[in-house]
Scaffold this motif. Structure first.
Motif, PDB file in Angstrom:
ATOM      1  N   GLY A  59       1.024  -1.205  -0.075  1.00 52.67           N
ATOM      2  CA  GLY A  59       0.019   0.058   0.195  1.00 52.67           C
ATOM      3  C   GLY A  59       0.866   1.170   0.013  1.00 52.67           C
ATOM      4  N   VAL A  60       2.069   1.356   0.748  1.00 48.32           N
ATOM      5  CA  VAL A  60       3.026   2.268   0.958  1.00 48.32           C
ATOM      6  C   VAL A  60       3.442   2.436  -0.606  1.00 48.32           C
ATOM      7  CG1 VAL A  60       5.051   3.285   1.787  1.00 48.32           C
ATOM      8  CG2 VAL A  60       3.264   2.113   3.369  1.00 48.32           C
ATOM      9  N   VAL A  61       3.942   1.424  -1.222  1.00 49.42           N
ATOM     10  CA  VAL A  61       4.843   1.539  -2.553  1.00 49.42           C
ATOM     11  C   VAL A  61       3.831   2.241  -3.661  1.00 49.42           C
ATOM     12  CG1 VAL A  61       6.005   0.083  -4.337  1.00 49.42           C
ATOM     13  CG2 VAL A  61       6.535  -0.146  -1.828  1.00 49.42           C
ATOM     14  N   VAL A  62       2.508   1.433  -3.646  1.00 48.55           N
ATOM     15  CA  VAL A  62       1.758   2.166  -4.829  1.00 48.55           C
ATOM     16  C   VAL A  62       1.006   3.356  -4.313  1.00 48.55           C
ATOM     17  CG1 VAL A  62       1.610  -0.445  -5.785  1.00 48.55           C
ATOM     18  CG2 VAL A  62      -0.272   0.589  -4.022  1.00 48.55           C
ATOM     19  N   ASP A  63       1.161   3.873  -3.257  1.00 52.73           N
ATOM     20  CA  ASP A  63       0.446   5.078  -2.658  1.00 52.73           C
ATOM     21  C   ASP A  63      -0.976   4.722  -2.603  1.00 52.73           C
ATOM     22  OD1 ASP A  63       0.184   7.530  -1.892  1.00 52.73           O
ATOM     23  OD2 ASP A  63      -0.005   8.548  -3.727  1.00 52.73           O
ATOM     24  N   LEU A  64      -1.326   3.755  -1.813  1.00 55.65           N
ATOM     25  CA  LEU A  64      -2.664   3.547  -1.530  1.00 55.65           C
ATOM     26  C   LEU A  64      -3.015   3.257  -0.118  1.00 55.65           C
ATOM     27  CD1 LEU A  64      -5.522   2.615  -2.833  1.00 55.65           C
ATOM     28  CD2 LEU A  64      -4.717   0.311  -2.678  1.00 55.65           C
ATOM     29  N   PRO A  65      -3.143   4.595   0.624  1.00 49.87           N
ATOM     30  CA  PRO A  65      -2.933   4.545   2.004  1.00 49.87           C
ATOM     31  C   PRO A  65      -4.410   3.785   2.410  1.00 49.87           C
ATOM     32  CG  PRO A  65      -3.932   6.692   1.314  1.00 49.87           C
ATOM     33  CD  PRO A  65      -3.284   5.636   0.100  1.00 49.87           C
ATOM     34  N   LEU A  66      -4.295   3.363   3.791  1.00 52.55           N
ATOM     35  CA  LEU A  66      -5.406   2.598   4.426  1.00 52.55           C
ATOM     36  C   LEU A  66      -6.551   3.547   4.484  1.00 52.55           C
ATOM     37  CD1 LEU A  66      -3.989   0.601   7.243  1.00 52.55           C
ATOM     38  CD2 LEU A  66      -4.822  -0.389   5.418  1.00 52.55           C
ATOM     39  N   ASN A  67      -7.774   3.310   4.114  1.00 50.94           N
ATOM     40  CA  ASN A  67      -9.130   4.022   4.543  1.00 50.94           C
ATOM     41  C   ASN A  67     -10.200   3.100   5.018  1.00 50.94           C
ATOM     42  OD1 ASN A  67     -10.345   2.742   2.410  1.00 50.94           O
ATOM     43  ND2 ASN A  67      -9.322   4.084   0.806  1.00 50.94           N
ATOM     44  N   PHE A  68     -11.248   3.752   5.336  1.00 50.90           N
ATOM     45  CA  PHE A  68     -12.060   2.938   6.033  1.00 50.90           C
ATOM     46  C   PHE A  68     -13.028   1.976   5.180  1.00 50.90           C
ATOM     47  CE2 PHE A  68     -12.215   7.139   8.415  1.00 50.90           C
ATOM     48  CZ  PHE A  68     -11.406   6.700   9.194  1.00 50.90           C
ATOM     49  N   ALA A  69     -12.762   1.919   3.952  1.00 49.07           N
ATOM     50  CA  ALA A  69     -13.089   0.926   3.159  1.00 49.07           C
ATOM     51  C   ALA A  69     -12.410  -0.409   2.945  1.00 49.07           C
ATOM     52  CB  ALA A  69     -13.606   1.364   1.719  1.00 49.07           C
ATOM     53  N   ASN A  70     -10.832  -0.105   2.861  1.00 52.64           N
ATOM     54  CA  ASN A  70     -10.027  -1.289   2.737  1.00 52.64           C
ATOM     55  C   ASN A  70      -9.345  -1.876   3.893  1.00 52.64           C
ATOM     56  OD1 ASN A  70      -7.690   0.669   3.215  1.00 52.64           O
ATOM     57  ND2 ASN A  70      -7.682   1.172   1.127  1.00 52.64           N
ATOM     58  N   ILE A  71      -9.542  -1.115   4.905  1.00 56.46           N
ATOM     59  CA  ILE A  71      -8.781  -1.318   6.237  1.00 56.46           C
ATOM     60  C   ILE A  71      -9.605  -2.814   6.554  1.00 56.46           C
ATOM     61  CG2 ILE A  71     -10.441  -0.476   7.842  1.00 56.46           C
ATOM     62  CD1 ILE A  71      -8.151   0.446   9.513  1.00 56.46           C
ATOM     63  N   ILE A  72     -10.875  -3.179   6.178  1.00 58.51           N
ATOM     64  CA  ILE A  72     -11.334  -4.329   6.710  1.00 58.51           C
ATOM     65  C   ILE A  72     -10.637  -5.710   6.097  1.00 58.51           C
ATOM     66  CG2 ILE A  72     -13.062  -4.587   4.669  1.00 58.51           C
ATOM     67  CD1 ILE A  72     -13.808  -5.442   8.209  1.00 58.51           C
ATOM     68  N   ALA A  73      -9.749  -5.456   5.196  1.00 56.64           N
ATOM     69  CA  ALA A  73      -9.243  -6.747   4.449  1.00 56.64           C
ATOM     70  C   ALA A  73      -8.035  -7.220   5.405  1.00 56.64           C
ATOM     71  CB  ALA A  73      -8.341  -6.078   3.163  1.00 56.64           C
ATOM     72  N   LEU A  74      -7.441  -6.527   6.484  1.00 58.64           N
ATOM     73  CA  LEU A  74      -6.619  -7.037   7.333  1.00 58.64           C
ATOM     74  C   LEU A  74      -7.138  -7.905   8.372  1.00 58.64           C
ATOM     75  CD1 LEU A  74      -4.438  -4.139   7.887  1.00 58.64           C
ATOM     76  CD2 LEU A  74      -3.924  -5.854   6.427  1.00 58.64           C
ATOM     77  N   PRO A  75      -8.189  -7.715   8.960  1.00 62.04           N
ATOM     78  CA  PRO A  75      -8.843  -8.811   9.858  1.00 62.04           C
ATOM     79  C   PRO A  75      -9.458 -10.033   8.954  1.00 62.04           C
ATOM     80  CG  PRO A  75      -9.527  -6.662  10.359  1.00 62.04           C
ATOM     81  CD  PRO A  75      -8.964  -6.499   9.113  1.00 62.04           C
ATOM     82  N   LEU A  76      -9.710  -9.462   7.725  1.00 64.57           N
ATOM     83  CA  LEU A  76     -10.394 -10.818   6.849  1.00 64.57           C
ATOM     84  C   LEU A  76      -9.236 -11.683   6.371  1.00 64.57           C
ATOM     85  CD1 LEU A  76     -13.008  -9.228   4.737  1.00 64.57           C
ATOM     86  CD2 LEU A  76     -13.465 -10.644   6.575  1.00 64.57           C
ATOM     87  N   LEU A  77      -8.044 -11.059   6.357  1.00 63.82           N
ATOM     88  CA  LEU A  77      -6.774 -11.879   6.026  1.00 63.82           C
ATOM     89  C   LEU A  77      -6.553 -12.916   7.006  1.00 63.82           C
ATOM     90  CD1 LEU A  77      -4.620 -11.955   4.053  1.00 63.82           C
ATOM     91  CD2 LEU A  77      -3.471 -10.633   5.318  1.00 63.82           C
ATOM     92  N   LEU A  78      -6.742 -12.554   8.269  1.00 60.13           N
ATOM     93  CA  LEU A  78      -6.457 -13.561   9.229  1.00 60.13           C
ATOM     94  C   LEU A  78      -7.845 -14.615   9.089  1.00 60.13           C
ATOM     95  CD1 LEU A  78      -5.422 -11.371  12.438  1.00 60.13           C
ATOM     96  CD2 LEU A  78      -3.905 -12.606  10.588  1.00 60.13           C
TER      97      LEU A  78
END
Length: 282
Positions: A263-282
């Motif tokens: 996300g840092v490399v491609v300049d795609l910061p966390l927001n309230f739409a994509n942050i849900i991907a991290l708990p779903l990853l687990l």
């Protein structure tokens, strides 16, 4: 268009609202807020009362004295006859013709129009009068009214305006406009924090966005901890080996870390739409 509106402190949707017990307290709070560097201006019910009314009324009185003979004439001449208006049009065309003959394009166009109008006779006069002077009477009435103002107080404000700013129980609203461009979250945080130091009970879009953000972040952290703890407990029960649990969780944690790094490399910061991907990853 939305970004342009957001940059303008007069049209930005990111204003803060404050409710005070009275109009006097609302005005006092507004003055404190206007001293803040993050605040462009404030609006209260008092904002609809003109400043320096005595000085302005004196100037209008002077203007009324000068214009009264024209606006309130002792006598009014009867309307000109059709023939008189046609003669005036023809004379005007004759006065313009020398300029047209010298090559003045605007004068030549005006001469042709005047000459054509006069040639059509009285039939053209109703349309000509309608186009040139139909609104004159209304404009004069508006001018007369504007030269006869009265001093304005809160009691004189229209009810629909007053109801937007003062409740029936006396509570009064203050609207605070930002100075910075609140399309940038850092500016919004700075604006909301500065206003809330003066008025802790403030609300409005910047405040609700920041409070919602804090709630989402807290929920995200809590969800991540619960997911990680639940998975670890389940793995311990199934595998019965701490080493095996670590071997299972390590790739997941590494995947989460690499997701954030990508996300840092491609300049795609966390927001309230994509942050849900991290708990779903687990």
């Amino acid at each position: 268009t939305l970004f342009d509106l957001m940059k303008d402190p007069d049209s930005t949707p990111y204003t803060i609202e404050i409710l005070e017990p009275s109009t006097a307290q609302a005005q006092a709070t507004a003055k404190k807020l206007e001293a803040l560097p993050e605040v462009s201006h404030t609006v209260t019910v008092e904002s609809f009362i003109p400043d320096d009314q005595d000085a302005k009324l004196a100037l209008i009185q002077d203007a009324r004295t000068l214009l009264a003979p024209s606006l309130y004439p002792a006598s009014i001449r009867p309307p000109a006859s059709d023939q008189a208006m046609l003669s005036a049009t023809q004379n005007f065309a004759k006065d313009v013709k020398p300029l047209a003959d010298k090559g003045d394009a605007a004068a030549a166009r005006l001469y042709r129009d005047l000459d054509a109008a006069a040639a059509r006779g009285a039939a053209i006069l109703p349309t000509l009068i309608q186009n040139l002077s139909a609104n004159a009477a209304r404009r004069l009435d508006e001018l007369r009214n504007s030269l006869n103002p009265e001093k304005i107080t809160l009691a004189d404000l229209p009810t629909d305006v007053k109801d937007d700013w003062v409740a029936q129980d006396g509570r009064a609203r203050v609207e605070v406009f930002p100075k910075g461009d609140l399309a940038h979250n850092a500016e919004m945080v700075r604006f909301a924090d500065a206003v809330r130091k003066v008025a802790p009970n403030a609300t409005g879009t910047p405040v609700t966005i920041q409070e919602s953000a804090a709630t989402v972040i807290h929920a995200f952290v809590l969800a991540g901890i619960i997911a990680l703890a639940a998975i670890a407990c389940l793995l311990i029960l199934v595998l019965r080996s701490i080493r095996d649990v670590i071997l299972v969780l390590a790739p997941l944690l590494l995947a989460g870390l690499l997701t954030l790094a990508t996300g840092v490399v491609v300049d795609l910061p966390l927001n309230f739409a994509n942050i849900i991907a991290l708990p779903l990853l687990l």
